[in-house]
Design an enzyme around this catalytic site. Sequence first.
Site, PDB file in Angstrom:
ATOM      1  N   ARG A  35      44.033  66.259   8.881  1.00 63.32           N
ATOM      2  CA  ARG A  35      44.773  67.236   9.807  1.00 63.32           C
ATOM      3  C   ARG A  35      43.478  68.018  10.393  1.00 63.32           C
ATOM      4  O   ARG A  35      44.039  68.336  11.552  1.00 63.32           O
ATOM      5  CB  ARG A  35      45.682  67.971   8.982  1.00 63.32           C
ATOM      6  CG  ARG A  35      46.813  67.534   8.370  1.00 63.32           C
ATOM      7  CD  ARG A  35      47.772  68.401   7.699  1.00 63.32           C
ATOM      8  NE  ARG A  35      49.033  67.854   7.571  1.00 63.32           N
ATOM      9  CZ  ARG A  35      49.735  68.232   6.741  1.00 63.32           C
ATOM     10  NH1 ARG A  35      49.421  69.159   5.596  1.00 63.32           N
ATOM     11  NH2 ARG A  35      50.940  67.589   6.510  1.00 63.32           N
ATOM     12  N   LYS A 199      67.182  58.761  -1.239  1.00 61.24           N
ATOM     13  CA  LYS A 199      68.386  59.433  -0.928  1.00 61.24           C
ATOM     14  C   LYS A 199      69.108  59.312   0.263  1.00 61.24           C
ATOM     15  O   LYS A 199      68.516  59.447   1.351  1.00 61.24           O
ATOM     16  CB  LYS A 199      68.492  60.700  -1.444  1.00 61.24           C
ATOM     17  CG  LYS A 199      67.869  61.231  -2.874  1.00 61.24           C
ATOM     18  CD  LYS A 199      67.848  62.554  -3.153  1.00 61.24           C
ATOM     19  CE  LYS A 199      68.129  62.917  -4.591  1.00 61.24           C
ATOM     20  NZ  LYS A 199      67.809  64.453  -4.861  1.00 61.24           N
ATOM     21  N   GLY A 355      56.558  61.304   5.334  1.00 63.39           N
ATOM     22  CA  GLY A 355      55.562  61.185   4.241  1.00 63.39           C
ATOM     23  C   GLY A 355      55.406  59.753   3.581  1.00 63.39           C
ATOM     24  O   GLY A 355      54.342  59.275   3.736  1.00 63.39           O
ATOM     25  N   GLY A 378      58.160  66.161   8.019  1.00 66.91           N
ATOM     26  CA  GLY A 378      59.851  67.234   8.043  1.00 66.91           C
ATOM     27  C   GLY A 378      60.006  67.496   9.357  1.00 66.91           C
ATOM     28  O   GLY A 378      60.953  67.539   9.942  1.00 66.91           O
TER      29      GLY A 378
HETATM   30  P1  AMP Z   1      61.915  59.392   0.652  1.00 70.42           P
HETATM   31  O1  AMP Z   1      61.085  60.404   0.284  1.00 70.42           O
HETATM   32  O2  AMP Z   1      63.364  59.688   0.440  1.00 70.42           O
HETATM   33  O3  AMP Z   1      61.436  58.743   1.946  1.00 70.42           O
HETATM   34  O4  AMP Z   1      61.894  58.477  -0.626  1.00 70.42           O
HETATM   35  C1  AMP Z   1      60.920  57.882  -0.948  1.00 70.42           C
HETATM   36  C2  AMP Z   1      60.946  57.116  -2.292  1.00 70.42           C
HETATM   37  O5  AMP Z   1      61.690  56.541  -2.656  1.00 70.42           O
HETATM   38  C3  AMP Z   1      59.532  56.528  -2.620  1.00 70.42           C
HETATM   39  O6  AMP Z   1      58.801  57.280  -3.884  1.00 70.42           O
HETATM   40  C4  AMP Z   1      59.911  55.292  -3.479  1.00 70.42           C
HETATM   41  O7  AMP Z   1      59.560  54.827  -4.745  1.00 70.42           O
HETATM   42  C5  AMP Z   1      61.456  55.569  -3.661  1.00 70.42           C
HETATM   43  N1  AMP Z   1      62.268  54.437  -3.759  1.00 70.42           N
HETATM   44  C6  AMP Z   1      62.359  53.609  -2.623  1.00 70.42           C
HETATM   45  N2  AMP Z   1      63.089  52.729  -3.224  1.00 70.42           N
HETATM   46  C7  AMP Z   1      63.755  52.832  -4.191  1.00 70.42           C
HETATM   47  C8  AMP Z   1      64.700  52.220  -5.186  1.00 70.42           C
HETATM   48  N3  AMP Z   1      65.190  50.991  -4.903  1.00 70.42           N
HETATM   49  N4  AMP Z   1      64.902  52.903  -6.350  1.00 70.42           N
HETATM   50  C9  AMP Z   1      64.145  54.231  -6.618  1.00 70.42           C
HETATM   51  N5  AMP Z   1      63.630  54.729  -5.709  1.00 70.42           N
HETATM   52  C10 AMP Z   1      63.133  54.051  -4.544  1.00 70.42           C
END
Ligand code: AMP
Length: 396
Positions: A35, A199, A355, A378
């Site tokens: 950064r 999610k 991220g 974000g």
């Molecule tokens: P996000 O911050 O929502 O982009 O989520 C990223 C996180 O989702 C990472 O730490 C991944 O390990 C997790 N992730 C990706 N695919 C899966 C999955 N099939 N089951 C559980 N966690 C997951």
Amino acid sequence: MQTVNSINFSDKRALVRVDFNVPLNEQLQVSDNTRITAAIPTLKKIINDGGSLVLMSHLGRPKGGFEEKFSLKHIVNELSKQLGIKILFAGDCISEESFRLSANLKKGEVLLLENLRFYKEEEKGDKLFAEKLSKHGDVYVNDAFGTAHRSHASTAVIATNYSKQNRCMGLLMASEVESINKVLTNSQKPFTAIIGGAKVSDKILIIEQLLSTANHIIIGGGMAFTFAKALGGNIGKSLCEDERLETAKNLLEKAKQKNVKIHLPSDAVIADNFSNDANSKNCDTNAIPNGWMGLDIGQKSIEQFSEVIKNSKTILWNGPMGVFEMSKFEEGTKQIALAIAQSTKEGAFSLIGGGDSVAAINKFNLTQQVSYVSTGGGALLEYIENGSLPGVEALK
Ligand code: AMP
């Protein structure tokens, strides 16, 4: 909107909001200087013009009031090394002493102010606090893209204390905004958005927005299983948000109406445990046995998704395809990253942001092979959701 390039800073004091919210190690030394490096072109432009600099930033999440571990004095050495000059430091951002220091700055001198968030007023967007800060500079420059989605005193409210001629974007902010606009408003078609991560609930608004601009939306990662279940599949003990099943169905319906092709993974790498040592095998996404969970996209999905990516002219990627932090489940994310790199080589514009996709592209050493890696997770997502950011709007 103007950038620092349209202002001559000779004999002017620039008050620059930077994002020096960097990680510190246990010895309170900077452990990742990305950064700071990202802000240097803006700072050098102002110094080279013959201006002086007052820099302000937050660091971490202090509770309000001084906390040693969040003091910006810990970054003085690194900043000094990168700029190649001595840095003055004010131990409080609005004290008498800080105003004396900024008022006496000479051409080419740099003053760093203490953490803005030691004052609660910063995050509250307090007008009086913003007005006090504005006394530090003749021109206000915002180069903190990573916090541009906040309406804080130093990121948005302060701009009203400056005339239009005396407020502008820094070069980092300008390149971030330019790259988002290339994707959202001037995208060359076909435009493919790749959305992954854990999610559905975190990504609904983005997917909804993208339905108006994208031609293809690829959905991977944990969130794909909520869609698979919504379509009647068996997903075993894969990640699922049961309260979002209807939302997932609605998104698929809206996409159909808008003629946007949604690509869901047809197969998955499944495991009997959330662990790199788990037993694993390939399986159709909609027929996952009880007791097993999908932790990556499978080989068929990699091929299907790569084909779509190969034929795209604009690509936006947010969120990994699987649990890429574990080597056993990194392949999907890695192959998608490679497909994006290949497509970029063939002329597509690719923007990576948020991220975990940035962490993934770094892990696979592909940073130099995509068009733009956003520094603001974000902020980027909010820009896509809302089409603007408070920190950018305030400069208009
Ligand atoms: P996000 O911050 O929502 O982009 O989520 C990223 C996180 O989702 C990472 O730490 C991944 O390990 C997790 N992730 C990706 N695919 C899966 C999955 N099939 N089951 C559980 N966690 C997951």
